[in-house]
Write an enzyme that holds these catalytic residues in place. Structure first.
Site, PDB file in Angstrom:
ATOM      1  N   CYS A   1       0.832  -1.201   0.000  1.00 22.17           N
ATOM      2  CA  CYS A   1       0.000   0.000   0.000  1.00 22.17           C
ATOM      3  C   CYS A   1       0.874   1.262   0.000  1.00 22.17           C
ATOM      4  CB  CYS A   1      -1.015  -0.036   1.130  1.00 22.17           C
ATOM      5  SG  CYS A   1      -2.465   0.969   0.749  1.00 22.17           S
TER       6      CYS A   1
ATOM      7  N   GLU B   1      -1.492  -8.984   3.314  1.00 20.60           N
ATOM      8  CA  GLU B   1      -1.484  -9.627   4.637  1.00 20.60           C
ATOM      9  C   GLU B   1      -2.893  -9.997   5.121  1.00 20.60           C
ATOM     10  OE1 GLU B   1      -1.032  -6.476   3.983  1.00 20.60           O
ATOM     11  OE2 GLU B   1      -1.599  -5.128   5.613  1.00 20.60           O
TER      12      GLU B   1
ATOM     13  N   HIS C   1      -3.611  -4.912   0.354  1.00 17.16           N
ATOM     14  CA  HIS C   1      -2.990  -5.422   1.578  1.00 17.16           C
ATOM     15  C   HIS C   1      -2.954  -6.947   1.539  1.00 17.16           C
ATOM     16  CE1 HIS C   1      -2.621  -1.723   3.977  1.00 17.16           C
ATOM     17  NE2 HIS C   1      -3.612  -1.304   3.226  1.00 17.16           N
TER      18      HIS C   1
END
Ligand code: GLN
Length: 623
Positions: free
Chosen positions: A442, A574, A572
């Site tokens: 990001c 993750e 993102h």
């Protein structure tokens, strides 16, 4: 007289009353008779008893891991073939977690549908391996807003709007709606309710009251209250003391809630004497009191619960035995124990990953990154040391090189605000020049674009308009749709899951196993300036992931000739990493980090899958 048997009859006492002023709101709720004090909303077609509820309430103190407890228990039931839907109920007045400071509350976790939630939702998604939605997260702010807006529309004409029955009514409605839709739009077997804070907190009182009412209406076989408490072990005494737990449970009982099961968090296994006292003072038999002492990994909790028989007790309390699929349970048990064995096995590789962010002192602010790295460590058999660094004082390229070279791989995570940005730009430059494996997330992706524009294209003043609105080279600028929303905090970002088109022949294509479209989650306000894409591409930067229709750049990378592993994502990654299914961009980073230390790793089975090599996996970069 509607208050009859406490076995579910109450909610069926009321005939729907159409409410002309609000377009049938009460009719939709099937509720409220003018002359009655009752207001027990149920969605149309709701059948009490079809969905069961497990309610987890903390006592003594917060931070006991209610989310981990609740998600592990939910997993055990899910493994048995039951469909489960968790819900987290927050006492705060914010509508969502989007404006909360990660420093105070931990990271903001974004769901597929774009809701910004508490990090606990991440725990549920990871442990249950299940995507959640806005139905699984409620705040006091959402409840009150719904009621106040309805009041202004005339939805309660003739009535004073009260905490009971109206506020508690909306809470029950939310729970029952989830019950009816929690299994991918269909009714689910069990709703797991996690109440934020602890029993006795002023702000969660109305949730506990609503749950008390729910239990009364649904019947005792359909709602199970679990008190998660804490056993103190003061070092000066050297023994466990149950008093605080007793008092905490008493608080719950004062609110009219009798727990059927008690889980005792503690540092060490809770001894029998303490459990007997708790049993005695809280009317809960010994077999339903469990020691939930500290473990080395949260992933061992489901097994520990199963060994203690916690899942069986829940099945008995809720009379769920006949919904169990033992074949599926056996299969899931094997899958999970293979995973936990791998988790606990000695690691063959050792690497050091640096996370160059802003909230370096607080791991919770990057909880999902931490987890995503952990998932890769287990999958690749690597012992990964993570160092969290603040880049605010990285003032020269030399310093950045020195710092970055300590690591086998670096991550520049997401973030907002100017602090540390110049340091991050220098660190990305250092990672590029020193050929240290790099993953930008990001803001980290945006910083990589700025760095490339400045140092490769020679646009020395290149910047993001977030940090320098007057720059001549705004390579990162505000998304057109977001510009219109300026000045409004909260809900002004591009949020939630979007498709990403992956270019053929790219590193990203190899990582995503050859898929040409993947779905990932976004949370940003700025993007790569579309008019600069051509120049950046001509200068050697590869945009290998784009929005399928709009000119929004979503993945960038450098070709293998320039760097062993240099990749960034506007999304993102993750947020979608799961213990049994680690996110590919993290896998690539960790694999590249291992290969940096041990070049022969590239020839191993895992290496051939994850390491980009000229002769290796067939990945040739171009596109
Ligand atoms: N501040 C940047 C933006 O709003 C990056 C956001 C992030 O890293 N989540 O676009």
């Amino acid at each position: 007289m509607p208050l009859t048997d406490g076995q579910g009859a109450f909610s069926r006492q009321f005939e729907p009353t159409p409410d002309p002023a609000s377009g049938g709101f009460l009719a939709q709720f099937g509720a409220s008779d003018e002359s009655s004090e009752g207001f027990s909303p149920t969605p149309r077609g709701y059948q009490p008893g079809r969905t069961k509820y497990v309610v987890v309430i903390g006592t003594v103190m917060s931070g006991l891991g209610k989310g981990i407890f609740s998600s592990s228990l939910a997993k055990l039931l899910k493994d048995k073939g039951l469909s489960v839907a968790p819900i987290k109920m927050e006492g705060y007045l914010n509508i969502d977690s989007g404006t909360l400071n990660p420093y105070r509350h931990g990271e903001v976790f974004v769901l597929e549908d774009g809701l910004e939630t508490d990090m606990d939702l991440g725990t549920y998604e990871r442990v249950l391996n299940q995507n959640l939605s806005r139905r699984n997260f409620v705040t006091a702010g959402q409840i009150y807003t719904e009621i106040l807006e309805r009041e202004r529309r005339g939805g309660y004409l003739g009535r004073d709007v009260q905490m009971i029955p109206h506020v508690t009514g909306v809470v029950k409605m939310r729970l029952r709606q989830l019950a009816m839709t929690g299994n991918e739009g269909k009714p689910c077997d069990v709703v797991f309710v996690e109440v934020g804070g602890t029993a006795g907190d002023y702000e969660n009182g109305f949730y506990i009251e609503a749950l008390r009412e729910l239990a009364f209406e649904e019947g005792s076989e359909n709602v199970c209250f679990v008190a998660l408490t804490y056993i103190l072990e003061p070092s000066i005494l050297g023994e466990q003391k149950s008093k605080a737990a007793q008092l905490g449970i008493k608080r719950l009982m004062e609110a009219g809630v009798q727990p059927q099961l008690i889980a005792c968090r503690a540092k060490n296994p809770v001894n029998d004497k303490v459990m007997q006292k708790i049993a005695m003072f809280s009317n809960v038999p010994m077999r339903r009191i469990f020691s939930m002492h500290d473990r080395t990994s949260i992933y061992s909790i489901p097994d520990a619960m199963r060994e203690g028989g916690l899942d069986r007790e829940i099945l008995s309390i809720l009379k769920l035995h006949d919904r169990v699929n033992t074949l599926q349970e056996d299969r899931e048990r094997i899958t999970w124990s293979t995973f936990t064995q791998r988790l606990n096995a000695p690691r063959t590789h050792k690497v050091k990953i640096g996370v160059l962010g802003k909230y370096a002192s607080l791991r919770d602010a990057y909880a999902s990154i931490d987890k995503a790295i952990e998932h890769c460590g287990t999958a690749l058999g690597a012992d990964i040391e993570i160092e969290w660094l603040d880049t605010s004082d990285v003032e020269t390229l030399a310093r950045a090189k020195e710092l970055v070279s300590k690591f086998d791989g670096v991550i520049v995570p997401g973030g907002f605000g100017m602090r540390g940005v110049e340091g991050k730009i220098r660190c990305v430059q250092a990672a590029r020049l020193e050929r240290v494996p790099f993953l930008g997330i990001c803001l980290g992706f945006q910083v990589a674009v700025i760095e490339y524009a400045r140092n490769v294209l020679g646009w020395t003043d290149a910047h993001s308009t977030e940090f320098d609105p007057a720059t001549k080279h705004p390579v990162i600028s505000e998304l057109p749709d977001q510009k219109k929303l300026e000045g409004i905090m909260g809900g002004t970002m591009r949020l939630g899951a979007q498709d990403v088109q992956i270019a053929s022949g790219s590193l990203a294509r190899m990582l995503f196993g050859g898929k040409d479209v993947v779905r990932e989650r976004f949370r940003h306000r700025y993007e790569v300036e579309p008019t600069d894409v051509e120049a950046l591409t001509a200068g050697g930067l590869v945009f290998s992931g784009r929005h399928p229709k709009h000119p929004i750049m979503q993945v960038l990378e450098l070709p293998l000739s320039a760097h062993p592993y240099f990749i960034g994502a506007q999304f993102h990654p993750e947020l979608t990493s799961r213990p049994l299914d680690p996110q590919p961009m993290f896998m690539g980073l960790v694999a590249a980090a291992i290969a940096r230390r041990e070049p022969e790793f590239a020839q191993s089975e895992m290496g051939r899958r994850w390491v980009r090599a000229a002769n290796g996996s067939g990945a040739t970069v171009g596109a």
